[in-house]
Design a protein around this motif. Structure first.
Motif, PDB file in Angstrom:
ATOM      1  N   PRO A   1      16.478   7.325   6.817  1.00  0.00           N
ATOM      2  CA  PRO A   1      15.954   8.274   7.702  1.00  0.00           C
ATOM      3  C   PRO A   1      16.737   9.539   7.549  1.00  0.00           C
ATOM      4  N   GLU A   2      17.971   9.748   7.023  1.00  0.00           N
ATOM      5  CA  GLU A   2      18.651  11.001   6.798  1.00  0.00           C
ATOM      6  C   GLU A   2      17.872  12.032   5.763  1.00  0.00           C
ATOM      7  N   GLN A   3      17.382  11.274   4.507  1.00  0.00           N
ATOM      8  CA  GLN A   3      16.874  11.998   3.699  1.00  0.00           C
ATOM      9  C   GLN A   3      15.270  12.489   4.227  1.00  0.00           C
ATOM     10  N   PHE A   4      14.666  11.687   5.132  1.00  0.00           N
ATOM     11  CA  PHE A   4      13.421  12.131   5.757  1.00  0.00           C
ATOM     12  C   PHE A   4      13.780  13.460   6.371  1.00  0.00           C
ATOM     13  N   LEU A   5      14.675  13.428   7.408  1.00  0.00           N
ATOM     14  CA  LEU A   5      15.234  14.687   8.298  1.00  0.00           C
ATOM     15  C   LEU A   5      15.483  15.945   7.405  1.00  0.00           C
ATOM     16  N   HIS A   6      15.889  15.698   6.435  1.00  0.00           N
ATOM     17  CA  HIS A   6      16.475  17.040   5.588  1.00  0.00           C
ATOM     18  C   HIS A   6      15.153  17.402   4.842  1.00  0.00           C
ATOM     19  N   GLU A   7      14.355  16.556   4.227  1.00  0.00           N
ATOM     20  CA  GLU A   7      13.299  16.883   3.265  1.00  0.00           C
ATOM     21  C   GLU A   7      12.055  17.257   4.029  1.00  0.00           C
ATOM     22  N   ILE A   8      11.713  16.286   4.855  1.00  0.00           N
ATOM     23  CA  ILE A   8      10.369  16.613   5.521  1.00  0.00           C
ATOM     24  C   ILE A   8      10.472  17.525   6.789  1.00  0.00           C
ATOM     25  N   GLY A   9      11.752  17.443   7.242  1.00  0.00           N
ATOM     26  CA  GLY A   9      11.956  18.248   8.508  1.00  0.00           C
ATOM     27  C   GLY A   9      11.728  19.767   7.823  1.00  0.00           C
ATOM     28  N   GLY A  10      12.599  19.805   6.625  1.00  0.00           N
ATOM     29  CA  GLY A  10      12.491  21.322   6.081  1.00  0.00           C
ATOM     30  C   GLY A  10      11.113  21.797   5.585  1.00  0.00           C
TER      31      GLY A  10
END
Length: 359
Positions: A325-334
């Motif tokens: 979930p953390e990677q998703f927020l950083h990468e996909i959010g950006g």
């Protein structure tokens, strides 16, 4: 035709509307589909019930026949391999300041509907300045020489054209905003995540999306989307921002390190993972077909099914990589924040119409 009560199979009354029958079928089909651990025989029965009751002529013939036998269709829930009874992953909490896109996303809170937005301050200042320059000689009674008159006329025509374009821009933006409000209201989230006990991962991701990605003024979130010509919730979630759409699957899998190999096969701790499947690649293909002008990505958000840690490859080149979930927020959010304030109405309409259970 089997001697069963199809109304009982779908859990609807004999006076149920076609919409009610369709909604009941979608709900049951998802939980009983063999790909999600359901019984193939039960799924076939649910499908036969829907095919019969959704067709007016077949339904009339079935009602006239009068055959009715109660059929139990809900098997006892089964525990998945590796699950820890009573275990639930902790909700993900991230300091927004750690997300590189967080502050950038909120710099412009105005929502652009498609390409329509008010012209902004710079053209208005230019138009006002031009009008002052045009009117000043007239108000002060200054005489014109021939060259000065030509310049003044050119300036007047340019100012009038700029004012006209500004007015048209404001009107177009206002009409687009009003049309959008009439069709979608103020909703930013469409559909609901699963409520069954085996859909915990979907609910965790839904909370994640709504707590963080709504920071993007143009982001719209969808839960439970079907493929074209399907009535199943084939896609767990999707987030649209501008012309960028990410399709998301939520997984509750054993702790370990997840990555994909050169053939896009899913690995756990370096070995082929056989504890769960994904149809995300197919989903991307289906949505690329109906949204040719939209940039799509896929992501599998993975949570642990028991005590332990999930890790993923931060540089996984797969089009459908597993992510924490953390990677998703950083990468996909950006990635979504590249155009944070735009809502593409036409694309949003297509995606909204694919949400299962909206009637």
């Amino acid at each position: 035709m089997p001697d069963v009560d199809y109304y009982e199979v779908l859990g609807v009354g004999k006076a149920a509307s076609v919409t009610e029958i369709k909604t009941a079928y979608r709900r049951l089909a998802k939980s009983h589909h063999p790909d999600t651990g359901g019984s193939a025989l039960t799924f076939q029965l649910v499908r036969e019930a829907y095919d019969t009751l959704s067709d007016p002529m077949r339904r009339a013939g079935y009602d006239a026949d009068g055959r009715s036998v109660r059929v139990p269709i809900r098997p006892r829930p089964r525990r998945r391999f590796g699950e820890e009874p009573g275990y639930e992953p902790e909700p993900v909490v991230i300091d927004p300041e750690d997300l590189e896109w967080w502050e950038f996303a909120a710099q412009d809170g105005r929502v652009r509907h498609g390409r329509r937005r008010g012209p902004g301050h710079t053209p208005v200042v230019a138009a006002v300045g031009g009008m002052v320059l045009v009117l000043l000689p007239v108000l002060t009674g200054v005489g014109f020489s021939a060259p000065t008159l030509i310049i003044w006329l050119i300036l007047t025509a340019g100012t009038a054209l700029l004012v006209q374009r500004l007015a048209r821009g404001y009107l177009a933006a206002s009409r687009a905003k009003n049309r959008f409000a009439a069709e979608f209201g103020g909703k930013r989230v469409f559909g609901t995540p699963g409520t069954e006990t085996d859909e915990l991962a979907e609910r965790l991701t839904a909370d994640l999306l709504e707590r963080y990605l709504t920071r993007l003024p143009g982001a719209r979130i969808f839960h439970g989307l079907s493929w074209p010509d399907s009535v199943f919730a084939d896609v767990d979630h999707a987030v649209l921002c501008g012309k960028r759409l990410v399709l998301v699957e939520s997984k509750l899998w054993l702790p370990g390190h997840y990555e994909t190999d050169d053939d896009d096969r899913l690995l756990r701790n370096g070995r082929a993972f056989r504890g769960g499947g994904s149809r995300l690649a197919e989903s991307l293909a289906e949505y690329r077909r109906i949204l040719p002008g939209v940039t799509l990505r896929g992501a599998m958000v993975v949570y642990p099914s028991r005590t332990g840690e999930i890790t993923t490859d931060l540089n996984d080149p797969s089009p459908t990589p597993p992510m924490t979930p953390e990677q998703f927020l950083h990468e996909i959010g950006g990635w979504l924040a590249a155009e944070p304030s735009t809502v593409d109405t036409a694309t949003m309409r297509v995606v909204r119409d694919r949400v299962v259970g909206t009637g």
